[in-house]
Design an enzyme around this catalytic site. Structure first.
Site, PDB file in Angstrom:
ATOM      1  N   THR A  95      -0.720 -11.399   3.363  1.00 36.91           N
ATOM      2  CA  THR A  95       0.373 -12.254   3.842  1.00 36.91           C
ATOM      3  C   THR A  95       1.515 -11.487   4.502  1.00 36.91           C
ATOM      4  OG1 THR A  95       1.475 -12.243   1.694  1.00 36.91           O
ATOM      5  CG2 THR A  95      -0.107 -14.027   2.112  1.00 36.91           C
ATOM      6  N   VAL A  97       1.863  -7.816   6.955  1.00 35.29           N
ATOM      7  CA  VAL A  97       1.561  -7.434   8.335  1.00 35.29           C
ATOM      8  C   VAL A  97       0.222  -7.987   8.822  1.00 35.29           C
ATOM      9  CG1 VAL A  97       2.997  -5.358   8.327  1.00 35.29           C
ATOM     10  CG2 VAL A  97       0.593  -5.197   7.681  1.00 35.29           C
ATOM     11  N   ASP A 101       0.825  -1.204   0.000  1.00 36.13           N
ATOM     12  CA  ASP A 101       0.000   0.000   0.000  1.00 36.13           C
ATOM     13  C   ASP A 101       0.864   1.261   0.000  1.00 36.13           C
ATOM     14  OD1 ASP A 101      -2.383   1.480   0.086  1.00 36.13           O
ATOM     15  OD2 ASP A 101      -2.599   1.272   2.255  1.00 36.13           O
TER      16      ASP A 101
END
Length: 171
Positions: free
Chosen positions: A123, A125, A34
């Site tokens: 997969t 944090v 992100d």
């Protein structure tokens, strides 16, 4: 049937129609994939995310859903943001993880995308075990990814690549 490919690399460098972002529900950037997409894509992505928050997603994007924005400075046309579930040993959230891939493909099809690049959603944090996340991702994309030219999993490190490669071979 779409070609499913694996790439060891950086999702922000993929020349595809749509890049899928493992977003958080705020849509305002974060860490991992992100953060990388927001940093490299520039302010246009954040501006559209803020518009989405001000209109349709005032409380944030629900887990398992997907929405598209511009890709800004990325070499893709669109970013499809999806919110993966946090892994739990006490509750099976597999359907929510599968929904991330299915909904991202639905949005990509609505946009007219022919090529889509996915990260390994949840997969990092969010703690989803890589082998299980790879199995769910590959199975869902195989089932839902009919009318695309290429569906690409972009894996950042060798263990992730190996897990997705094993899931693809076992499917």
């Amino acid at each position: 049937m779409a070609a499913i490919t694996l790439v060891h690399g950086d999702i922000t460098e993929q020349r595809v129609d749509a890049v899928v972002n493992a977003a958080n529900s705020s849509l305002l950037g974060g860490g991992g994939v992100d953060g990388a997409i927001h940093r490299k894509g520039g302010p246009d992505i954040l501006a559209e995310c803020r518009q989405l928050r001000a209109s349709r997603y005032g409380k944030g994007l629900p887990t398992g859903q997907a929405v598209a924005t511009t890709a800004g400075k990325l070499p893709a046309r669109w970013v499809i943001h999806t919110v993966g579930p946090v892994w739990s040993s006490e509750e099976d959230r597999s359907a929510l993880l599968a929904s991330c891939y299915r909904e991202s493909l639905r949005v990509a099809a609505e946009l007219g995308a022919r090529t889509v690049a996915f990260p390994a959603i949840s997969t990092g944090v969010y703690g989803w075990p890589m082998d299980d996340g790879a199995r769910i991702a590959v199975r869902t994309v195989q089932e839902a990814g009919g009318d695309f030219d290429e569906l690409r999993f972009v894996l950042f490190d060798p263990p992730a690549y190996e897990a997705f490669d094993a899931a693809l071979r076992d499917s």
